[in-house]
Design an enzyme around this catalytic site. Sequence first.
Site, short mmCIF file in Angstrom:
data_model
loop_
_atom_site.label_atom_id
_atom_site.label_comp_id
_atom_site.label_asym_id
_atom_site.label_seq_id
_atom_site.Cartn_x
_atom_site.Cartn_y
_atom_site.Cartn_z
N LYS A 69 0.80 -1.23 0.00
CA LYS A 69 0.00 0.00 0.00
C LYS A 69 0.83 1.28 0.00
CE LYS A 69 -3.99 -2.06 2.11
NZ LYS A 69 -4.76 -2.23 3.32
N ASP A 105 -9.49 2.78 3.13
CA ASP A 105 -9.36 1.93 4.32
C ASP A 105 -9.88 2.63 5.57
OD1 ASP A 105 -8.30 -0.38 3.29
OD2 ASP A 105 -6.23 0.31 3.46
N GLY A 128 0.37 -1.31 14.95
CA GLY A 128 0.79 -1.38 13.55
C GLY A 128 1.15 0.00 13.03
N ALA A 132 -2.32 0.40 6.32
CA ALA A 132 -3.66 0.27 6.90
C ALA A 132 -3.74 1.04 8.22
CB ALA A 132 -3.99 -1.20 7.11
N THR A 153 8.29 -2.39 15.19
CA THR A 153 9.45 -1.57 14.80
C THR A 153 9.14 -0.13 15.16
OG1 THR A 153 9.74 -3.10 12.96
CG2 THR A 153 10.98 -1.04 12.86
N ALA A 155 10.62 2.70 14.99
CA ALA A 155 10.92 3.81 14.07
C ALA A 155 9.75 4.06 13.12
CB ALA A 155 12.18 3.49 13.28
N ARG A 156 9.06 2.99 12.73
CA ARG A 156 7.90 3.17 11.82
C ARG A 156 6.75 3.87 12.54
NH1 ARG A 156 5.89 -1.87 8.50
NH2 ARG A 156 5.17 -0.32 6.99
N TYR A 219 -9.46 -10.38 8.65
CA TYR A 219 -10.75 -11.06 8.57
C TYR A 219 -10.63 -12.53 8.17
CZ TYR A 219 -10.45 -10.22 3.56
OH TYR A 219 -10.05 -10.19 2.24
P1 ATR Z 1 0.06 -2.59 5.22
O1 ATR Z 1 0.72 -1.44 4.54
O2 ATR Z 1 -0.96 -3.24 4.37
O3 ATR Z 1 -0.50 -2.21 6.58
P2 ATR Z 1 2.66 -3.58 6.12
O4 ATR Z 1 3.31 -2.27 5.84
O5 ATR Z 1 3.37 -4.85 5.73
O6 ATR Z 1 1.23 -3.69 5.43
O7 ATR Z 1 2.29 -3.60 7.67
C1 ATR Z 1 2.16 -4.76 8.41
C2 ATR Z 1 2.15 -4.40 9.90
O8 ATR Z 1 2.07 -5.60 10.67
C3 ATR Z 1 3.41 -3.67 10.37
O9 ATR Z 1 3.05 -2.73 11.35
C4 ATR Z 1 4.24 -4.82 10.98
O10 ATR Z 1 5.18 -4.41 11.96
P3 ATR Z 1 6.69 -3.98 11.55
O11 ATR Z 1 6.60 -2.57 11.07
O12 ATR Z 1 7.48 -4.13 12.79
O13 ATR Z 1 7.11 -4.95 10.46
C5 ATR Z 1 3.14 -5.62 11.62
N1 ATR Z 1 3.53 -7.00 11.90
C6 ATR Z 1 3.67 -8.01 11.01
N2 ATR Z 1 4.02 -9.17 11.64
C7 ATR Z 1 4.13 -8.85 12.97
C8 ATR Z 1 4.46 -9.60 14.15
N3 ATR Z 1 4.77 -10.91 14.08
N4 ATR Z 1 4.45 -8.96 15.34
C9 ATR Z 1 4.13 -7.65 15.42
N5 ATR Z 1 3.80 -6.88 14.35
C10 ATR Z 1 3.80 -7.48 13.13
#
Ligand code: ATR
Length: 280
Positions: A69, A105, A128, A132, A153, A155-156, A219
Amino acid sequence: MDGKTRLAGIIGWPVEHSRSPMLHNHWCRVHQINGAYVPLPVEPGQLETALRGLVAAGFRGVNVTIPHKEEAFRLCDELTETARRAGAANILRFAEGRIIGDCTDGTGFCDNLLAHDVALEGRALILGAGGAARAVAASLQDRGCEVFISNRTAARAEALVQALGTGTVLDWAEWPDRLGEMNLLVNATSLGMGGRGDVDWPALLQAGQAGLGVADIVYTPRQTSLLKAAQERGFRTVDGLGMLICQARAGFQAWFGVLPDADEASFDLLAQDLARHGLS
Ligand code: ATR
């Protein structure tokens, strides 16, 4: 299908879990539209190549899902104001060789919460920091919520709050202790998708107060382990299926020319399919 069939689809990696093809093809049938909507598995790093190919092949546009996205946002030639604010695009429309990005979204998420009588007020903690999460956060802020972001993470999460202009970052290890202050908890990570992620939700939800709303954007399954744990605590829960339907409507209109309803029939179709696959 014939030479006049309008084509759209969904780009994701993975994309097998998506019920968008079922939903859009259902709406095509209901509205007697000569259209088709297909799943398009595109590996990370291949999005630009895929998009330019689809434009060249005459597609009307696509939905974009995890993990593309934010990259989609960067690749658009034009963006709606909502997409700009969300920093992500989940709906792309192709017009005269150009890619126009929108983000539904956030509004889809909020519309679905309101349809479930969950008030959009007070403090919302979003887990997250992907596309999204950002869309949901921006929409909740636009409706007056105070937003907190926590992400594995850090920093994000910092970058997201900076982009939003306001909001508070909570450490990933710290958010369970702050849950007592929240009115709404939203899982906007991919945790729980396809049963993935071994998080001990019952322990993490301990501090939640009565009246807490808990929403999951995942979902598949509808009843994620987060929602199960939240229900056991007596919290009000909202699954991700309604959001899927609410966010899809504008895309269908952009590609096929009709704004479909988020009606019971659409909901039942997807709910029954998930149940058939053991994903209720
Ligand atoms: P989208 O843009 O569709 O939201 P994405 O950028 O891949 O997809 O985001 C996925 C989210 O799920 C991220 O916040 C990710 O955390 P990181 O930024 O640390 O990667 C989170 N996520 C995925 N697997 C995870 C896990 N096992 N534990 C915690 N967070 C997770």
